[in-house]
Design an enzyme around this catalytic site. Structure first.
Site, mmCIF file in Angstrom:
data_model
loop_
_atom_site.group_PDB
_atom_site.id
_atom_site.type_symbol
_atom_site.label_atom_id
_atom_site.label_comp_id
_atom_site.label_asym_id
_atom_site.label_seq_id
_atom_site.Cartn_x
_atom_site.Cartn_y
_atom_site.Cartn_z
ATOM 1 N N HIS A 1 1.420 5.133 -2.414
ATOM 2 C CA HIS A 1 1.152 5.805 -3.536
ATOM 3 C C HIS A 1 2.190 6.199 -3.844
ATOM 4 O O HIS A 1 2.757 7.288 -3.154
ATOM 5 C CB HIS A 1 -0.048 6.733 -2.908
ATOM 6 C CG HIS A 1 -1.427 6.280 -2.517
ATOM 7 N ND1 HIS A 1 -2.318 5.978 -3.333
ATOM 8 C CD2 HIS A 1 -1.485 5.890 -1.128
ATOM 9 C CE1 HIS A 1 -3.144 5.522 -2.696
ATOM 10 N NE2 HIS A 1 -2.949 5.170 -1.487
ATOM 11 N N HIS B 1 -9.502 0.878 -1.650
ATOM 12 C CA HIS B 1 -9.551 1.621 -0.203
ATOM 13 C C HIS B 1 -10.710 1.539 0.377
ATOM 14 O O HIS B 1 -11.826 1.730 -0.420
ATOM 15 C CB HIS B 1 -9.023 3.068 -0.358
ATOM 16 C CG HIS B 1 -7.853 3.253 -0.598
ATOM 17 N ND1 HIS B 1 -6.994 2.643 -1.436
ATOM 18 C CD2 HIS B 1 -6.944 4.222 0.073
ATOM 19 C CE1 HIS B 1 -5.598 3.025 -1.388
ATOM 20 N NE2 HIS B 1 -5.726 3.978 -0.644
ATOM 21 N N GLU C 1 -11.582 3.042 5.890
ATOM 22 C CA GLU C 1 -10.649 3.789 6.321
ATOM 23 C C GLU C 1 -11.385 5.092 7.193
ATOM 24 O O GLU C 1 -11.513 5.096 8.482
ATOM 25 C CB GLU C 1 -9.704 4.640 5.358
ATOM 26 C CG GLU C 1 -8.637 5.479 6.049
ATOM 27 C CD GLU C 1 -7.990 6.254 4.932
ATOM 28 O OE1 GLU C 1 -6.881 6.663 5.541
ATOM 29 O OE2 GLU C 1 -8.201 6.267 3.809
ATOM 30 N N HIS D 1 0.982 -1.233 0.043
ATOM 31 C CA HIS D 1 0.211 -0.173 -0.093
ATOM 32 C C HIS D 1 1.004 1.312 -0.072
ATOM 33 O O HIS D 1 1.208 1.798 0.864
ATOM 34 C CB HIS D 1 -0.982 -0.106 1.242
ATOM 35 C CG HIS D 1 -2.025 0.900 1.161
ATOM 36 N ND1 HIS D 1 -3.087 0.974 1.661
ATOM 37 C CD2 HIS D 1 -1.850 2.425 0.697
ATOM 38 C CE1 HIS D 1 -3.758 2.035 1.688
ATOM 39 N NE2 HIS D 1 -3.249 2.894 1.239
ATOM 40 N N ASP E 1 2.082 3.940 2.853
ATOM 41 C CA ASP E 1 0.801 4.771 2.432
ATOM 42 C C ASP E 1 1.346 5.878 1.517
ATOM 43 O O ASP E 1 1.819 5.996 0.318
ATOM 44 C CB ASP E 1 -0.224 5.150 3.576
ATOM 45 C CG ASP E 1 -1.616 5.613 2.871
ATOM 46 O OD1 ASP E 1 -1.961 5.530 1.649
ATOM 47 O OD2 ASP E 1 -2.285 5.959 3.780
ATOM 48 N N ASP E 2 1.724 7.029 2.340
ATOM 49 C CA ASP E 2 2.262 8.282 1.760
ATOM 50 C C ASP E 2 3.287 8.762 2.629
ATOM 51 O O ASP E 2 3.252 9.803 3.478
ATOM 52 C CB ASP E 2 1.235 9.156 1.779
ATOM 53 C CG ASP E 2 0.068 8.974 0.438
ATOM 54 O OD1 ASP E 2 0.240 9.083 -0.757
ATOM 55 O OD2 ASP E 2 -1.170 8.521 0.977
#
Length: 343
Positions: free
Chosen positions: A21, A199, A202, A19, A280-281
Site C-alpha cells: 500500500h 484482501h 487475514e 502487496h 504491506d505497509d
C-alpha cells in the site's frame, strides 16, 4: 548476529513485490517534510512521537493512524515524493517489479482530486522504471468499510485513467465487510479486462476467501492466511495456482500471529501454495521486502530451496508481461545456482 545464507541469497535475488500500500510506505521524516511544505499541523511534535504512535494492537488501531497520516498528502508532488521514496527502498532491496495499491477514496474524501493522486504516483513509477529498472503495475483499491455505492463513484472517476490502472483491489477493515459486498463493482472491472485481487483471510474467515474466488472472481489472494483452516480451500488454491501475497511483519504487528515462529509461510509452501513475501505497509510494520524475509528466516530457518521458491513465486504470481517474467526468472536461476549447488 550471523547473516544466514538464505537471507544473503534473498537479498541478491531479483524479486517482485505484489502487496504494498503506497500510503503505508509513508516514513515519518517525509511526513514531517510534506506537512511543513503544505503548512499542515500534525498531532505529533517529532518523528519519535509518530514512531511511538505506531505501537498499535489491532488492525483498526493501525487504520486510524494510517488515515491520519494520509491527511498531509495534498498535491501531485506529494504523491510523487511518497512513491519515489518507496521505489528507492525497493531498489536497495533488489526488488525488480512492483505492483502497488493506492486508495483513492482515502484522498478524494478529503477533497484531493483523483487525478492529482494517480498522476503523482504514476509519474514516479515511470521515473523509477527509467532510473532503477523497476517495472510496475498499478492497482486501485476500494475501501471495504465504505459502501459499494461509494466504490462505484470512485470507479466512475477512474474511467479517464484506465489506461494506467492495471488492476482493482479491496482492502481496509475485513471483518463485517465480506467480498460479496462489492460483487457488482468488481464485475464492472472484470468486464473492462482489469486484473482483480482482494484482501481475504487475514482477519476474516475462510468463507471470505471463497467469496473472493467465486463472487469477485479474483486472480490473486491478498494475505489468505486463514485459508489453511479449510483443507478443501487449500486444495483448490493449489489446483488453481492462486498466488497468496503474504506479509509476515504485518501479520506479527497486527497479531495475526503472536510469534514469528508460528508463521504459516513454510507450511504454505509445503502444502504447495504459491506463497510470496511482501511488506504491506512497511513504514508502519517495521520493514521492507528483505526485512520481512529476514524476520521469517530468523524464526523458521528457511532453506535455500524455499528462498528461491519465494522469489520465483513472486515473479510467476505477478501481472508482469511474460517476457519480463522470463527475464527475471532467468536472473533468479543464474544467481541461485552457485548457492544451490554448493559451488
Amino acid at each position: 548476529m550471523q547473516h544466514s545464507k538464505a537471507s544473503e541469497l534473498f537479498a541478491k535475488l531479483p524479486k517482485a513485490e505484489l502487496h504494498l500500500h503506497i500510503e503505508g510506505s509513508f516514513e515519518p521524516k517525509l511526513m514531517f517534510e510534506i506537512a511543513q511544505r503544505n503548512q499542515i499541523e500534525l498531532p505529533y511534535k517529532s518523528v519519535e512521537e509518530i514512531r511511538a504512535a505506531y505501537e498499535f494492537n489491532s488492525l483498526q488501531d493501525f487504520l486510524d493512524i494510517y488515515y491520519a497520516g494520509m491527511s498531509v498528502l495534498q498535491h501531485t508532488q506529494d504523491y510523487y515524493d511518497l512513491t519515489m521514496a518507496y521505489l528507492k527502498k525497493s531498489h536497495a532491496d533488489n526488488v525488480k517489479h512492483v505492483e502497488i495499491f493506492f486508495d483513492p477514496q482515502g484522498h478524494t474524501e478529503r477533497g484531493v482530486p483523483f487525478e492529482t493522486v494517480i498522476t503523482g504516483i504514476h509519474s514516479a513509477l515511470e521515473d523509477g522504471q527509467a532510473k532503477f529498472g523497476i517495472s510496475f503495475k498499478l492497482i486501485m483499491s476500494y475501501l471495504r468499510h465504505l459502501s459499494e455505492e461509494d466504490a462505484f463513484k470512485t470507479w466512475e472517476e477512474a474511467q479517464h485513467h484506465l489506461s494506467i490502472i492495471d488492476g482493482i483491489g479491496l482492502d481496509s477493515s475485513e471483518v463485517g465487510h465480506p467480498p460479496s459486498k462489492f460483487k457488482n463493482v468488481f464485475a464492472e472491472a472484470k468486464a473492462k479486462g482489469l486484473k482483480l485481487v482482494a484482501h481475504a483471510g487475514e482477519e476474516g474467515p475462510p468463507e471470505y476467501v471463497y467469496e473472493a474466488l467465486d463472487i469477485l472472481e479474483i486472480d490473486r489472494v491478498d494475505h489468505g492466511n486463514r485459508s489453511l483452516e479449510d483443507t478443501d480451500l487449500v486444495q483448490r488454491l493449489v489446483h488453481e495456482q492462486k498466488t497468496l501475497t503474504v506479509c509476515p511483519l504485518s501479520n506479527l504487528k497486527l497479531c495475526v500471529v503472536s510469534d514469528m515462529k508460528d508463521h504459516p509461510l513454510r507450511k504454505m509452501l509445503e502444502m504447495g501454495l504459491a506463497a510470496t513475501i511482501n511488506s504491506d505497509d512497511p513504514s508502519y510494520f517495521g520493514g521492507y521486502m528483505n526485512a520481512n524475509f529476514n524476520a521469517v528466516d530468523k524464526a523458521l530457518d528457511l532453506t535455500l530451496e524455499e528462498t528461491v521458491l519465494l522469489a520465483r513465486n513472486s515473479v510467476t504470481g505477478s501481472f508482469a508481461e511474460l517476457d519480463r517474467q522470463k527475464e527475471l526468472l532467468q536472473e533468479i536461476e543464474a544467481i541461485s545456482a552457485p548457492y544451490l549447488h554448493n559451488v
